[in-house]
Design a protein around this motif. Structure first.
Motif, mmCIF file in Angstrom:
data_model
loop_
_atom_site.group_PDB
_atom_site.id
_atom_site.type_symbol
_atom_site.label_atom_id
_atom_site.label_comp_id
_atom_site.label_asym_id
_atom_site.label_seq_id
_atom_site.Cartn_x
_atom_site.Cartn_y
_atom_site.Cartn_z
ATOM 1 N N UNK B 137 0.815 -1.214 0.000
ATOM 2 C CA UNK B 137 0.000 0.000 0.000
ATOM 3 C C UNK B 137 0.851 1.268 0.000
ATOM 4 N N UNK B 138 2.154 1.131 0.188
ATOM 5 C CA UNK B 138 2.983 2.338 0.348
ATOM 6 C C UNK B 138 3.754 2.717 -0.911
ATOM 7 N N UNK B 139 4.421 1.756 -1.508
ATOM 8 C CA UNK B 139 5.484 2.108 -2.467
ATOM 9 C C UNK B 139 4.997 2.344 -3.880
ATOM 10 N N UNK B 140 3.789 1.842 -4.219
ATOM 11 C CA UNK B 140 3.367 1.910 -5.604
ATOM 12 C C UNK B 140 4.073 0.878 -6.468
ATOM 13 N N UNK B 141 4.733 -0.092 -5.841
ATOM 14 C CA UNK B 141 5.363 -1.254 -6.488
ATOM 15 C C UNK B 141 6.616 -0.930 -7.303
ATOM 16 N N UNK B 142 6.672 0.228 -7.893
ATOM 17 C CA UNK B 142 7.802 0.547 -8.789
ATOM 18 C C UNK B 142 9.161 0.327 -8.107
ATOM 19 N N UNK B 143 9.369 0.848 -6.889
ATOM 20 C CA UNK B 143 10.674 0.627 -6.245
ATOM 21 C C UNK B 143 10.947 -0.852 -5.976
ATOM 22 N N UNK B 144 9.908 -1.633 -5.714
ATOM 23 C CA UNK B 144 10.092 -3.061 -5.443
ATOM 24 C C UNK B 144 10.511 -3.784 -6.725
ATOM 25 N N UNK B 145 9.821 -3.465 -7.804
ATOM 26 C CA UNK B 145 10.169 -4.079 -9.100
ATOM 27 C C UNK B 145 11.616 -3.727 -9.455
ATOM 28 N N UNK B 146 11.958 -2.461 -9.294
ATOM 29 C CA UNK B 146 13.316 -2.029 -9.628
ATOM 30 C C UNK B 146 14.357 -2.725 -8.753
ATOM 31 N N UNK B 147 14.037 -2.912 -7.482
ATOM 32 C CA UNK B 147 14.984 -3.566 -6.569
ATOM 33 C C UNK B 147 15.228 -5.008 -6.989
ATOM 34 N N UNK B 148 14.166 -5.714 -7.338
ATOM 35 C CA UNK B 148 14.309 -7.124 -7.722
ATOM 36 C C UNK B 148 15.101 -7.230 -9.024
ATOM 37 N N UNK B 149 14.794 -6.349 -9.978
ATOM 38 C CA UNK B 149 15.538 -6.368 -11.239
ATOM 39 C C UNK B 149 17.011 -6.048 -11.001
#
Lengths: 345, 160
Positions: B137-149
């Motif tokens: 609910x916080x990050x908007x997913x973009x930072x998570x996707x970028x971190x995994x990549x």
């Protein structure tokens, strides 16, 4: 079936804090005998980074390394009073209280150091690395740790400080309703590009471009993080989320994440952000903070973009496919706004 | 209700506990074993914050009957770091500011680990698919996707 592109814009002036009994926050700062400092607050860090930012503010004001500051929040049993984490007030209100508390603690710290070094406290300065020395004579030096030990075990002195930030309560003019609810405003402008499917009513957000003016960005990466995440939530409120029923009554309202619709990681849009730093005169080190403003402009911008794309003005949220389709049907088809060249607001 | 003995490995360590009939794995991990990395979010398998790996595959521990984990190898976010050395995914999550409140993070990390263990160089679409069952609910997913990549792009080895 056609997909129509549209662009919407929204600009906001956003108040920091609120006119509620002066909107006070308190902070308490004290040193431990190892020369590290604890900041006690009653606001809570919900993930927006208030712990990080108040830690930076305390370290900067005390003149000690940021690693030597610990921020303890959200214990309303024993913490100092605070109105809370809302109204985008954390950085501004709590930050100012932390500055006041840290200043008082720094004064005691320098007094204690002066006693150890047998000099005048006014002649002392901190190097931000854990040392206190006589201005112009860095060899006359003592560590913050040794001062804390001396204060605790020899001088009998508490290296501590209290801080409160309170803005004057603004009375409402009974004739005009006029008041000055806050002491500063942040600002933002956001442009959203969408694609609206006139057969399904589905709105896809293609891209967001935004500019935010929020005082000094005290922690630029946290500001960016909050703006990215907040815009997602704004998009979610604009197009997806509702606790209200669809058909036929409240019994059909969503009760869990199966029914409560949110955009997932596959539904996010590119978002380009420009942060403009114009330090606020009464902000802690000029900061106002992004707060709720990170989500707010997305909603009207999306609504405007849908209007721009198909001519349908949806004025209640969320802008669901059903509402878009009903709007298209009522007006006898999609009516993209005639704009020269590219779709523009 | 009678209790049944259950043995499994948690992040490589042998565990033996007694579980109630019908007790779910999340409950056993948190209450009986004391591993608080997997989070109780929705309790009905729709948020992903309880994600753990069972024999290398991501599972929702809140929907997993504990007694079906007999003899299984279970991994949680508690086992990612090696002493003070963080797992590459944890490093990448930090550097990309992929956590805000942090409640989804342990589940996200395990969903990501399941992906990278089998697909060391995923596409963006594969990353999105891998975390599609995890709500943030916080990050908007973009930072998570970028971190995994980013963690994948560094070509590090992924083993717990």
């Amino acid at each position: 079936m056609t997909k129509h592109r549209g662009r919407g814009v929204a600009s906001i002036n956003y108040p920091i804090g609120m006119n509620l009994g002066g909107d006070p926050s308190q902070a308490l700062v004290h040193s431990n005998p190892d020369g590290k400092f604890t900041v006690a607050l009653s606001s809570i860090d919900l993930g927006q980074g208030m712990k990080s930012v108040t830690r930076q503010i305390a370290a900067e004001t005390l003149g000690v390394p940021v690693e030597d500051v610990y921020v303890d929040t959200a214990d309303s049993d024993i913490g100092p009073h605070c109105m809370g984490s809302f109204a985008s007030r954390g950085t501004h209100r709590v930050g100012n209280a932390v500055i006041a508390a840290a200043k008082e603690a720094r004064g005691v710290l320098l007094d204690a150091a002066a006693e150890e070094l047998e000099v005048n406290a006014q002649d002392l300065e901190t190097d931000g690395k854990g040392n206190i020395h006589v201005r112009g004579a860095p060899q006359r030096s003592i560590t913050v740790r040794d001062v804390s030990i001396a204060a605790q075990f020899r001088q009998g002195r508490t290296i501590s400080g209290r801080g409160i930030f309170l803005i004057p309560l603004s009375d409402v003019n009974p004739e005009t309703g006029e008041m000055s609810p806050v002491s500063c405003y942040a600002h933002a402008c956001l442009v959203v590009d969408v694609e609206v499917d006139d057969e399904t009513g589905v709105v896809d957000v293609l891209q967001m471009n935004s500019a935010y003016e929020l005082g000094r960005a005290l922690n630029p990466k946290l500001v960016e993080q909050q703006l990215v995440g907040g815009a997602w939530m704004g998009m979610s409120h604009a197009l997806y989320e509702t606790t209200e029923p669809y058909y036929p009554d409240r019994a059909h309202a969503p009760n869990d994440f199966n029914d409560y619709v949110m955009p997932g990681p596959g539904d996010i849009a590119e978002h380009n952000i420009a942060v403009l730093e114009r330090p606020a005169p009464d902000g802690p080190f000029g900061g106002k903070g992004p707060g709720e403003m990170c989500a707010n402009p997305v909603l009207p911008a999306v609504a405007n973009a849908v209007f721009n794309a198909v001519g349908v003005r949806v004025d209640d949220l969320p802008i669901s496919p059903e509402k878009v389709l009903r709007g298209i049907k009522d007006q006898g088809g999609a009516r993209p706004m005639p704009t020269p060249g590219q779709a523009g607001a | 209700m009678s209790k049944k003995p259950l043995q499994f490995t948690l992040n490589g360590a042998n565990k033996a506990v007694f579980v109630e009939d019908g007790q779910n794995l999340l409950d056993v991990l948190r209450r009986e074993v004391g591993d608080f990395a997997p989070k109780y979010g929705c309790g009905q398998g729709t948020c992903g914050s309880c994600t753990v790996l069972i024999d290398g595959k991501p599972h929702l521990s809140c929907l997993t009957l504990a007694e079906r984990s007999e003899g299984a190898s279970i991994e949680t976010a508690s086992g990612l770091a090696d002493g003070p050395d963080l797992h590459p995914l944890q490093d990448a999550f930090m550097e990309h500011f992929a956590a805000q409140c942090g409640y989804c993070t342990s589940g996200m990390l395990m969903a990501a680990k399941a992906l990278l263990d089998h697909t060391p160089t995923p596409t963006r679409e594969e990353v999105v698919e891998a975390i599609a069952g995890n709500v943030c609910r916080c990050t908007g997913y973009e930072p998570i996707i970028n971190a995994i990549l980013d963690a994948a792009a560094r070509g590090r080895r992924f083993s717990a």
